[in-house]
Design a protein around this motif. Structure first.
Motif, PDB file in Angstrom:
ATOM      1  N   ILE A 130       7.550  -1.025  -4.458  1.00  0.00           N
ATOM      2  CA  ILE A 130       7.446  -1.144  -5.908  1.00  0.00           C
ATOM      3  C   ILE A 130       6.219  -0.415  -6.437  1.00  0.00           C
ATOM      4  O   ILE A 130       5.185  -0.330  -5.772  1.00  0.00           O
ATOM      5  CB  ILE A 130       7.412  -2.626  -6.364  1.00  0.00           C
ATOM      6  CG1 ILE A 130       6.422  -3.426  -5.536  1.00  0.00           C
ATOM      7  CG2 ILE A 130       8.784  -3.241  -6.300  1.00  0.00           C
ATOM      8  CD1 ILE A 130       6.368  -4.908  -5.902  1.00  0.00           C
ATOM      9  N   GLY A 131       6.369   0.111  -7.651  1.00  0.00           N
ATOM     10  CA  GLY A 131       5.258   0.742  -8.325  1.00  0.00           C
ATOM     11  C   GLY A 131       4.271  -0.289  -8.867  1.00  0.00           C
ATOM     12  O   GLY A 131       4.556  -1.487  -8.900  1.00  0.00           O
ATOM     13  N   ARG A 132       3.136   0.199  -9.300  1.00  0.00           N
ATOM     14  CA  ARG A 132       2.070  -0.694  -9.751  1.00  0.00           C
ATOM     15  C   ARG A 132       2.507  -1.548 -10.945  1.00  0.00           C
ATOM     16  O   ARG A 132       2.256  -2.759 -10.986  1.00  0.00           O
ATOM     17  CB  ARG A 132       0.836   0.146 -10.139  1.00  0.00           C
ATOM     18  CG  ARG A 132      -0.279  -0.612 -10.855  1.00  0.00           C
ATOM     19  CD  ARG A 132      -0.921  -1.668  -9.972  1.00  0.00           C
ATOM     20  NE  ARG A 132      -1.923  -2.429 -10.693  1.00  0.00           N
ATOM     21  CZ  ARG A 132      -3.205  -2.085 -10.808  1.00  0.00           C
ATOM     22  NH1 ARG A 132      -3.639  -0.954 -10.252  1.00  0.00           N
ATOM     23  NH2 ARG A 132      -4.048  -2.824 -11.458  1.00  0.00           N
ATOM     24  N   GLU A 133       3.186  -0.953 -11.917  1.00  0.00           N
ATOM     25  CA  GLU A 133       3.592  -1.713 -13.104  1.00  0.00           C
ATOM     26  C   GLU A 133       4.607  -2.793 -12.732  1.00  0.00           C
ATOM     27  O   GLU A 133       4.534  -3.924 -13.232  1.00  0.00           O
ATOM     28  CB  GLU A 133       4.170  -0.773 -14.162  1.00  0.00           C
ATOM     29  CG  GLU A 133       3.129   0.131 -14.816  1.00  0.00           C
ATOM     30  CD  GLU A 133       3.727   0.983 -15.913  1.00  0.00           C
ATOM     31  OE1 GLU A 133       4.907   0.752 -16.280  1.00  0.00           O
ATOM     32  OE2 GLU A 133       3.037   1.886 -16.413  1.00  0.00           O
ATOM     33  N   ARG A 150      -2.224   4.695  -6.964  1.00  0.00           N
ATOM     34  CA  ARG A 150      -3.281   5.643  -6.614  1.00  0.00           C
ATOM     35  C   ARG A 150      -4.648   4.976  -6.547  1.00  0.00           C
ATOM     36  O   ARG A 150      -5.610   5.564  -6.075  1.00  0.00           O
ATOM     37  CB  ARG A 150      -3.318   6.787  -7.642  1.00  0.00           C
ATOM     38  CG  ARG A 150      -2.075   7.668  -7.642  1.00  0.00           C
ATOM     39  CD  ARG A 150      -2.244   8.842  -8.586  1.00  0.00           C
ATOM     40  NE  ARG A 150      -1.083   9.736  -8.590  1.00  0.00           N
ATOM     41  CZ  ARG A 150      -0.046   9.596  -9.394  1.00  0.00           C
ATOM     42  NH1 ARG A 150      -0.032   8.605 -10.276  1.00  0.00           N
ATOM     43  NH2 ARG A 150       0.969  10.439  -9.343  1.00  0.00           N
ATOM     44  N   GLN A 151      -4.732   3.756  -7.034  1.00  0.00           N
ATOM     45  CA  GLN A 151      -5.998   3.027  -7.077  1.00  0.00           C
ATOM     46  C   GLN A 151      -5.973   1.875  -6.088  1.00  0.00           C
ATOM     47  O   GLN A 151      -4.921   1.260  -5.867  1.00  0.00           O
ATOM     48  CB  GLN A 151      -6.260   2.495  -8.493  1.00  0.00           C
ATOM     49  CG  GLN A 151      -6.270   3.543  -9.584  1.00  0.00           C
ATOM     50  CD  GLN A 151      -7.375   4.568  -9.386  1.00  0.00           C
ATOM     51  OE1 GLN A 151      -8.458   4.242  -8.910  1.00  0.00           O
ATOM     52  NE2 GLN A 151      -7.093   5.811  -9.750  1.00  0.00           N
ATOM     53  N   PRO A 152      -7.124   1.545  -5.483  1.00  0.00           N
ATOM     54  CA  PRO A 152      -7.190   0.358  -4.626  1.00  0.00           C
ATOM     55  C   PRO A 152      -6.846  -0.896  -5.425  1.00  0.00           C
ATOM     56  O   PRO A 152      -7.152  -0.984  -6.616  1.00  0.00           O
ATOM     57  CB  PRO A 152      -8.647   0.341  -4.156  1.00  0.00           C
ATOM     58  CG  PRO A 152      -9.142   1.739  -4.370  1.00  0.00           C
ATOM     59  CD  PRO A 152      -8.400   2.264  -5.557  1.00  0.00           C
ATOM     60  N   LEU A 153      -6.199  -1.845  -4.783  1.00  0.00           N
ATOM     61  CA  LEU A 153      -5.783  -3.065  -5.460  1.00  0.00           C
ATOM     62  C   LEU A 153      -6.241  -4.281  -4.673  1.00  0.00           C
ATOM     63  O   LEU A 153      -6.352  -4.245  -3.447  1.00  0.00           O
ATOM     64  CB  LEU A 153      -4.250  -3.110  -5.600  1.00  0.00           C
ATOM     65  CG  LEU A 153      -3.577  -1.986  -6.381  1.00  0.00           C
ATOM     66  CD1 LEU A 153      -2.065  -2.144  -6.303  1.00  0.00           C
ATOM     67  CD2 LEU A 153      -4.037  -2.001  -7.823  1.00  0.00           C
ATOM     68  N   LEU A 212      -0.984  -2.248   0.032  1.00  0.00           N
ATOM     69  CA  LEU A 212      -0.996  -0.936  -0.602  1.00  0.00           C
ATOM     70  C   LEU A 212      -0.280   0.060   0.300  1.00  0.00           C
ATOM     71  O   LEU A 212      -0.388  -0.014   1.537  1.00  0.00           O
ATOM     72  CB  LEU A 212      -2.435  -0.493  -0.854  1.00  0.00           C
ATOM     73  CG  LEU A 212      -2.644   0.767  -1.701  1.00  0.00           C
ATOM     74  CD1 LEU A 212      -2.161   0.530  -3.132  1.00  0.00           C
ATOM     75  CD2 LEU A 212      -4.126   1.151  -1.702  1.00  0.00           C
ATOM     76  N   ILE A 213       0.447   0.978  -0.288  1.00  0.00           N
ATOM     77  CA  ILE A 213       1.149   1.991   0.491  1.00  0.00           C
ATOM     78  C   ILE A 213       0.148   2.778   1.321  1.00  0.00           C
ATOM     79  O   ILE A 213      -0.990   3.031   0.893  1.00  0.00           O
ATOM     80  CB  ILE A 213       1.970   2.916  -0.433  1.00  0.00           C
ATOM     81  CG1 ILE A 213       2.974   3.728   0.379  1.00  0.00           C
ATOM     82  CG2 ILE A 213       1.053   3.817  -1.266  1.00  0.00           C
ATOM     83  CD1 ILE A 213       4.007   4.424  -0.467  1.00  0.00           C
ATOM     84  N   ASP A 214       0.553   3.138   2.513  1.00  0.00           N
ATOM     85  CA  ASP A 214      -0.333   3.832   3.446  1.00  0.00           C
ATOM     86  C   ASP A 214      -0.111   5.329   3.339  1.00  0.00           C
ATOM     87  O   ASP A 214       0.807   5.892   3.946  1.00  0.00           O
ATOM     88  CB  ASP A 214      -0.062   3.341   4.873  1.00  0.00           C
ATOM     89  CG  ASP A 214      -1.002   3.966   5.892  1.00  0.00           C
ATOM     90  OD1 ASP A 214      -2.017   4.559   5.474  1.00  0.00           O
ATOM     91  OD2 ASP A 214      -0.719   3.868   7.099  1.00  0.00           O
TER      92      ASP A 214
END
Length: 204
Positions: free
Chosen positions: A47-50, A86-89, A98-100
């Protein structure tokens, strides 16, 4: 290889950015069954960030509330979730990571991982668009609502070449929603008017 399946609620004009005003009036037990079948295909959610922020802001609370939707909320919580950002979460929802690396390389690795049975992409339009362009989507599962949304992001963006698709299953619900499952297909044999004119109505 694990399958990558995209599942989307979509309007008849191709808008896949959900507006509750046109989506929820069509959500019935048939759509609920279809959604359940889609989620049962996978042990990884991509899934995307949003989309992640939306899910994480709602489903953990629904699980804790213990209502009718708590079992599905628990299923989501228990599922591994790989988030494209693209940003650390910092994750508060369990089983989230987070995607690797870059998207295409990471999804290729996930598809080949021996412990991954299936990868489901709910929503996340930009993620789907990138993976379609890379040829990594194995199925598009669309729940087409009988409404032209007329605004919002569309699934298929502008590009140089068309995506050719094969219909593998269809189902029409009493609400008018059509469930369509597509898989990638080879480009058909080139044709022009001369090749099809024998199919033109005979004018009777």
């Amino acid at each position: 290889m694990a399958k990558v399946i995209s599942t989307l609620f979509i309007a008849a004009d191709g808008v896949a950015e959900i507006d509750p005003d046109w989506h929820f009036p069509y959500f019935d037990e048939n759509m609920g069954r279809a959604v359940s079948e889609d989620y049962d295909t996978a042990d990884v959610l991509l899934i995307g960030r949003e989309t992640y922020d939306s899910f994480a802001g709602a489903w953990p609370d629904r699980e804790n509330a213990g209502g009718d939707d708590a079992p599905f909320a628990k299923q989501l919580g228990d599922t591994r979730k790989v988030v494209v950002s693209r940003q650390p979460l910092e994750f508060s929802w369990r089983n989230s990571e987070l995607i690797d690396g870059a998207l295409v390389e990471a999804v290729t690795a996930l598809k080949g991982a021996p412990d991954v049975r299936g990868i489901l992409i709910p929503g996340s339009i930009s993620v789907v668009q990138q993976l379609l362009a890379a040829g990594l989507v194995d199925e598009l599962r669309l729940l087409v609502h009988p409404v032209a949304a007329r605004k919002g992001r569309r699934l298929f963006d502008d590009g140089d070449a068309p995506y050719h698709l094969a219909v593998t299953a269809t189902e029409t619900f009493p609400t008018g929603v059509i469930r369509v499952i597509y898989s990638p297909a080879k480009e058909p044999t080139p044709a022009g008017y001369d090749e099809v004119k024998n199919h033109v109505p005979d004018g009777k």
